[in-house]
Each structure stands twice: as C-alpha cells, then as structure tokens.
Design a protein around this motif. Structure first.
Motif, short mmCIF file in Angstrom:
data_model
loop_
_atom_site.label_atom_id
_atom_site.label_comp_id
_atom_site.label_asym_id
_atom_site.label_seq_id
_atom_site.Cartn_x
_atom_site.Cartn_y
_atom_site.Cartn_z
N LEU A 20 2.66 101.25 97.16
CA LEU A 20 3.62 101.84 98.40
C LEU A 20 4.13 103.22 98.13
N ASP A 21 4.33 104.18 99.04
CA ASP A 21 5.25 105.18 98.75
C ASP A 21 6.19 105.06 99.35
N VAL A 22 7.23 106.25 99.50
CA VAL A 22 8.46 106.19 100.13
C VAL A 22 8.30 105.66 101.75
N ALA A 23 7.62 106.50 102.50
CA ALA A 23 7.66 106.37 103.84
C ALA A 23 6.97 105.11 104.13
N GLU A 24 5.91 104.48 103.36
CA GLU A 24 5.21 103.25 103.73
C GLU A 24 6.48 102.13 103.35
#
Length: 107
Positions: A20-24
């Motif tokens: 996961l990235d920060v937005a996800e």
C-alpha cells in the motif's frame, strides 16, 4: 479499493496488500472503519499478501490491531491465500442438494 473483504458468519475476513502507498492507506483505513461498524464482527482474520510490507501497510495492520483490541475482538493474522469467491447465496440455495425448484407463479 485496496482491501477486499468477506464475512464468514461473524468473522470478518480482510485482505491487505503488502504494498500500500499513503493514499491507499487512507482509503483502506476509512473502508476498515466502515466494515467494522457495518458487520460488527466477533472475530477478524487478516490476510496479508506475501512480500515486504510497505510502511503504509504496516500502519493499516497496526490500526486493525488497535481497533480490534479496543473493541475486544480477537484478530488472526495469516498469509494463507485469500478465500475463493463463493457463489451468490440465491444460486447456492437453488443448487443445494434436496432444494426445491422455484415454483413462483405469475398472476
């Protein structure tokens, strides 16, 4: 949506991608809270995909743990494959052994 889910009785099964990235992470957290309040599970099984976990994935994992701990819900962490999709309930019932055919009539 970064997280998939299914409810097996009163057990909420969640899949969490390891990358996961920060937005996800923000979307997964919002989705997570919505699922907890909608299903009110008695247990949670968290499926984490293989691979090195990103900081955002670890953050969601920690949030699941804190949420479950605060609500008194046991949580199980697993790397087993995500459960296969099941047939819709209506189709499963109509094809179950001993089930009666649909006898609806139109008037």
């Amino acid at each position: 949506m970064p997280m998939e889910h299914t409810c097996e009785g009163r057990i909420l099964a969640l899949s969490l991608p390891a990358d996961l990235d920060v937005a996800e992470r923000a979307a997964a957290t919002l989705h997570l809270h919505t699922l907890f309040f909608a299903y009110r599970p008695r247990g949670v099984r968290l499926h984490v995909s293989h691979g090195p976990a990103s900081p955002a994935s670890l953050s969601v994992l920690a949030r699941v743990h804190r949420l479950c701990e605060g609500l008194g819900i046991p949580v199980t962490l697993t790397d087993l494959p995500w459960p296969p999709r099941t047939r819709p309930a209506a189709a499963a019932l109509s094809q179950a052994p001993g089930s009666r055919p649909d006898r609806s009539t139109s008037r």
